[in-house]
Design an enzyme around this catalytic site. Structure first.
Site, PDB file in Angstrom:
ATOM      1  N   HIS A 159     -24.849  41.549   3.557  1.00 57.36           N
ATOM      2  CA  HIS A 159     -25.030  42.891   4.118  1.00 57.36           C
ATOM      3  C   HIS A 159     -23.848  43.262   5.024  1.00 57.36           C
ATOM      4  CE1 HIS A 159     -27.181  46.373   5.381  1.00 57.36           C
ATOM      5  NE2 HIS A 159     -27.616  45.916   6.531  1.00 57.36           N
ATOM      6  N   SER A 212     -25.302  50.008   7.715  1.00 58.04           N
ATOM      7  CA  SER A 212     -26.712  49.713   7.886  1.00 58.04           C
ATOM      8  C   SER A 212     -27.382  50.797   8.721  1.00 58.04           C
ATOM      9  CB  SER A 212     -26.846  48.318   8.509  1.00 58.04           C
ATOM     10  OG  SER A 212     -28.079  47.773   8.180  1.00 58.04           O
TER      11      SER A 212
HETATM   12  C1  MCU Z   1     -30.170  49.014   6.479  1.00 56.39           C
HETATM   13  O1  MCU Z   1     -30.308  49.203   7.873  1.00 56.39           O
HETATM   14  C2  MCU Z   1     -31.238  48.514   8.658  1.00 56.39           C
HETATM   15  C3  MCU Z   1     -32.634  48.554   8.079  1.00 56.39           C
HETATM   16  O2  MCU Z   1     -33.013  49.904   7.893  1.00 56.39           O
HETATM   17  C4  MCU Z   1     -33.603  47.854   9.008  1.00 56.39           C
HETATM   18  O3  MCU Z   1     -34.892  47.810   8.451  1.00 56.39           O
HETATM   19  C5  MCU Z   1     -33.152  46.472   9.329  1.00 56.39           C
HETATM   20  O4  MCU Z   1     -33.977  45.961  10.330  1.00 56.39           O
HETATM   21  O5  MCU Z   1     -31.851  46.509   9.822  1.00 56.39           O
HETATM   22  C6  MCU Z   1     -30.866  47.064   8.982  1.00 56.39           C
HETATM   23  C7  MCU Z   1     -29.586  46.928   9.775  1.00 56.39           C
HETATM   24  O6  MCU Z   1     -29.257  47.795  10.560  1.00 56.39           O
HETATM   25  O7  MCU Z   1     -28.948  45.765   9.659  1.00 56.39           O
HETATM   26  C8  MCU Z   1     -27.817  45.533  10.443  1.00 56.39           C
END
Ligand code: MCU
Length: 400
Positions: free
Chosen positions: A346, A213
């Site tokens: 996720h 992420s």
């Molecule tokens: C995919 O990574 C991020 C994303 O870019 C953000 O918008 C969201 O708030 O959080 C994601 C993340 O890090 O989830 C653990």
């Protein structure tokens, strides 16, 4: 005879450049101080220098990579600084301590190592986890815990300037958090090199990096900027990682709930404040995120994605297919894999992907061998729309 000798002596000072100086001059790429904005709907052409010259040779490609890195730094990453003025490493048990000096600033940082087993005198492979690891790491492979938030914070846009990277370089340094993380990981590798496998059990030539992420965006940046990483495994990095800004904007305009450049700079400090001027006009940047793959090439790269809308499955597929086109033209297609498998939450690694992942780990961190040359995605994309403006690829063979 005497006359000939003295004539030679006379000639020598004119020709005698120190060898190192000569080589340095020969290998210097013609970098511009700044790179002009463009107006390009499609993904910028990796095979053409900013001055319009074609990339024709391996040497050209090395220079183009340097240029792509500089362009990305100018538009979105902020400056990626050179190594520190000094670094001293020590180890006690599983904790490595680094003393780092930049100018008059110094910092002491500790890093937790989970040593590989069975590596012998040359040490074994290890995977650096940016803020943790959420892929299955094969038995025997070590793990290195990189606490990225301490290097550069990621709370909100105002965290820019907080963390030990900024303690060393100053709060107003232009680097975004992901750029800072790449620099901090470089220091961990300095420490591993300095101590050697005898003390760490780790072979610094067999290092992987991963993260999921937001930390997957970081893992991608680490692999792109730190050339000592042998295998880069960004997991579900989405926008700001495996997705291309232009494609995400296009998806957004079609009504998708997708993260865009405009949103991302309001959410966090992952990118340089420099990026703020371009988020509403990403088509003016002479770069996009397929360049991240281009910067990792020809080293190992296995990009893992998901079909969650926010991550931009169409965008990551277009962007990383473009990356695979680059790898193929460099004669190293199988060194990059792209695996978008949906239907799970996720950062939950789908077990059906393990064999493919392991093929990259074996090839780049283990005994060698072939990867599974993965390109998996259910997203339907039209690559022509995004890459039709590219020059003919030069057919280089970087594997030789
Ligand atoms: C995919 O990574 C991020 C994303 O870019 C953000 O918008 C969201 O708030 O959080 C994601 C993340 O890090 O989830 C653990």
């Amino acid at each position: 005879m005497r006359g000939v000798t003295s004539a030679l002596w006379l000639a020598v000072p004119v020709l005698a450049l120190p060898a190192a100086d000569l080589f340095e001059r020969q290998s210097t790429c013609a970098a511009a101080a700044t790179y002009d904005a463009v107006n390009e709907k499609g993904l910028p052409d990796p095979w053409k220098f900013a001055n319009g010259k074609a990339v024709a040779t391996k040497e050209d490609w090395a220079c183009r990579q340097e240029e792509m890195s500089k362009i990305m730094q100018q538009y979105e990453l902020g400056d990626y600084p050179p190594p520190p003025d000094s670094l001293t490493a020590s180890i006690s048990g599983n904790t490595m301590t680094l003393n780092i000096k930049v100018g008059s600033n110094s910092k002491t940082v500790t890093v937790g190592l989970n040593k590989p087993t069975g590596g012998g005198a040359t040490g074994g492979p290890a995977i650096i986890g940016v803020g943790g690891i959420s892929i299955p790491v094969p038995a025997g492979v070590g793990r290195i815990n990189f606490g990225n938030d301490a290097c550069a914070a990621q709370q909100n846009p105002n965290s820019h300037g907080t963390g030990w990277f900024f303690d060393l370089f100053g709060r107003s340094h232009s680097a975004g958090a992901t750029t800072a993380w790449a620099w901090c990981v470089g220091r961990i590798i300095d420490g591993l090199e300095q101590l050697g496998p005898e003390q760490t059990g780790i072979d610094p030539k067999r290092l992987g990096v991963t993260g999921c992420s937001r930390n997957g965006k970081g893992a991608f940046m680490v692999g792109a900027l730190e050339k000592r990483i042998a295998l880069t495994i960004p997991q579900e990095s989405g926008s700001g990682g495996a997705a291309c800004w232009r494609v995400s904007d296009s998806e957004k305009s079609k009504g998708k709930n997708i993260q865009t450049a405009g949103q991302i700079v309001g959410e966090n400090a992952w990118f340089s404040p420099r990026f703020n001027s371009y988020t509403s006009k990403t088509n003016t940047m002479p770069e996009d995120h397929h360049f991240l793959a281009a910067l990792v090439a020809p080293r190992g790269l296995f990009v893992i994605e998901n079909d969650i809308d926010w991550l931009g499955p169409v965008s990551t597929t277009v962007c990383m297919k473009a990356g695979r086109q680059i790898y193929k033209a460099l004669g190293v297609g199988p060194n990059m894999g792209f695996s978008l498998v949906g239907g799970h939450s996720h950062c939950q690694f789908p077990s059906a992907t393990t064999a493919n992942l392991n093929s990259y780990i074996d090839a780049f961190l283990g005994a060698g061998g072939k990867t599974n040359d993965v390109e998996t995605s259910k997203a339907t994309v039209s690559m022509d729309e995004w890459t039709q403006g590219w020059s003919a690829a030069p057919a280089l063979n970087l594997s030789a």
